[in-house]
Design an enzyme around this catalytic site. Structure first.
Site, short mmCIF file in Angstrom:
data_model
loop_
_atom_site.label_atom_id
_atom_site.label_comp_id
_atom_site.label_asym_id
_atom_site.label_seq_id
_atom_site.Cartn_x
_atom_site.Cartn_y
_atom_site.Cartn_z
N HIS A 45 66.95 72.08 23.46
CA HIS A 45 65.75 72.19 24.30
C HIS A 45 64.50 72.52 23.46
CE1 HIS A 45 67.62 71.69 28.26
NE2 HIS A 45 68.66 72.29 27.71
N ALA A 147 79.33 63.93 28.86
CA ALA A 147 79.88 64.97 27.98
C ALA A 147 78.82 65.63 27.12
CB ALA A 147 80.96 64.36 27.08
N GLY A 148 77.55 65.24 27.27
CA GLY A 148 76.49 65.81 26.44
C GLY A 148 76.46 65.23 25.05
N LEU A 149 77.05 64.04 24.86
CA LEU A 149 77.07 63.40 23.55
C LEU A 149 76.13 62.19 23.50
CD1 LEU A 149 80.90 63.53 22.74
CD2 LEU A 149 79.12 65.23 22.28
N SER A 151 75.55 59.49 25.69
CA SER A 151 76.08 58.16 25.96
C SER A 151 74.99 57.19 26.40
CB SER A 151 77.17 58.25 27.04
OG SER A 151 76.67 58.83 28.24
N SER A 152 74.03 57.65 27.22
CA SER A 152 72.99 56.74 27.69
C SER A 152 72.06 56.31 26.56
CB SER A 152 72.17 57.41 28.82
OG SER A 152 71.51 58.57 28.35
N GLU A 184 63.46 56.09 28.69
CA GLU A 184 64.18 57.16 29.39
C GLU A 184 63.24 57.93 30.32
OE1 GLU A 184 67.96 59.33 29.72
OE2 GLU A 184 67.44 57.43 28.76
N ASP A 196 67.81 62.56 20.68
CA ASP A 196 69.04 61.78 20.78
C ASP A 196 68.88 60.39 20.17
OD1 ASP A 196 69.99 63.97 22.09
OD2 ASP A 196 69.89 63.10 24.08
#
Length: 402
Positions: A45, A147-149, A151-152, A184, A196
């Protein structure tokens, strides 16, 4: 040391995806592109507050096979049609399909997973002035959803590197990161930062990406886990989360209010020892986390530069405590995973990603992997909670054509 369970035979995956593409669309793709997911080692964050982050690209990735439409081969009335298909998450149920037109594309024109490729097209048209033709795309991914990895973002990055190559756009990596962030934020509707996409685009084997989210200055810092007999264990709680929900937006809004109250454009410009007593209690907690997290990122980077990989564990633990208590984005499952891993001998552990579910990570000695895994599984079983997915990850190279 046990091997990462998700090590990918990328060329085999690419060839399989090309064959499936031909079956679905009746023609060969123009190519196959890969974009990895990411684990954020520390720096949560802080990205949308123009701060510092330290993610690394992982050896789980999204692959897209793409073919541009051609005037001599495709009907004229389909010149701007985008057809999407995905094997991702279907579990033997066939393909998932989506469709949109590049002409007149506006937010809301595509939903679900199709919004991610559509958002990239929208960003290229709105921000880069690119006229994007229609295309066919087939997606496959090994990055777990929710999963917080990231993916999107892996999907978005795979799409933008493919279109950058196929259309000869010449976009650089920071430029593509900004465009996918715009996709996004403005099309998908998730107020995420730049971290990300940057990790997926600029990651390197055996390194973590030290990123200044204001300038996008990036440095690959050595993260030689295997050389030190270490692993990063991902503990996917299977508690789904979404960045488009109100919790994430509320945290971002609190940070913006805190910066404004302190006379700064963003929390990056607020000194680490600033007096926060004039802020209301909730905003004070949010700001305290961001200021402290930036300092923790800098401290971890310094330890890694010195080759002291073993020494970063306490900073990871401090990060989790701050995310749990001050930023309040953890959840009981994440806390349990962290506590169980630490009790079983992990050097450090923390939630990773936006929070409200998703994954935690643990820095562990390779010889202790089985013990840590067993402890985490037992802790969840004792609570009667769904069994978490546990797997190791390695720092991997960034996105590109296969």
């Amino acid at each position: 040391m046990s091997a990462a369970v998700n090590a990918e035979p990328l060329q085999d995956r690419a060839e399989s995806l090309s064959r499936r593409f031909a079956e679905v669309y009746g023609q060969e793709p123009d190519g196959v592109w890969r974009a990895p997911g990411r684990v954020n080692l520390i720096g949560e964050h802080t990205d949308y507050n123009n701060g510092f982050v330290l993610p690394f690209a992982i050896d789980r990735s999204a692959l897209v096979a793409v073919r541009l439409r051609r005037p001599d081969q495709d009907p004229e009335d389909e010149a701007d049609v985008v057809r999407l298909a995905s094997t991702y998450g279907q579990k033997g149920r066939g393909l998932s399909h989506a469709r949109f037109r590049t002409g007149g594309l506006v937010p809301g024109a595509a939903e679900g997973w199709g919004s991610y490729p559509a958002g990239v097209v929208y960003a290229l048209q709105q921000r880069a002035g690119v006229s994007v033709p229609g295309f066919d795309l087939l997606l496959d991914s090994t990055v777990p959803v929710g999963a917080g990895l990231s993916s999107s973002h892996a999907v978005e990055v795979a799409v933008i590197v493919a279109l950058n190559d196929l259309l000869g756009l010449g976009l650089d990596r920071p430029g593509m990161a900004r465009l996918t962030q715009y996709a996004e934020n403005e099309f998908v509707g998730a107020p995420t930062g730049i971290m990300d996409q940057s990790a997926s685009l600029m990651g390197q084997d055996g390194g973590a990406l030290f990123l200044d989210c204001r300038s996008l200055d990036a440095e690959n810092v050595p993260l030689p886990l295997a050389d030190h007999g270490l692993e990063v264990l991902v503990m996917d709680t299977r508690v789904a989360h979404s960045h488009a929900d109100g919790g994430y937006s509320a945290r971002r809004s609190a940070c913006e209010r805190g910066a404004a109250a302190l006379g700064a454009d963003s929390l990056r410009d607020v000194p680490a020892d600033a007096d926060l007593s004039g802020l209301d209690a909730e905003v004070q907690r949010r700001v305290r986390h961001v200021l402290g997290e930036n300092q923790r990122v800098l401290a971890v980077v310094e330890e890694l530069r010195r080759g002291n990989v073993d020494g970063i564990g306490e900073l990871l633990v401090a990060s989790h405590a701050s995310l749990r208590d001050d930023f309040e984005v953890s959840c009981p499952e994440l806390d349990l995973a962290v506590d169980a891993a630490l009790a079983a001998g992990a050097l450090g552990a923390r939630m990773t990603g936006g929070g409200f579910g998703g994954s935690a990570i643990a820095l562990i000695r390779a010889e202790a992997e089985d013990e840590v895994r067993a402890a985490v599984l037992a802790a969840f079983e004792d609570k009667g909670w769904k069994e978490p997915a546990l797997f190791t990850v390695l720092p991997a190279a960034g996105a590109g054509r296969l």
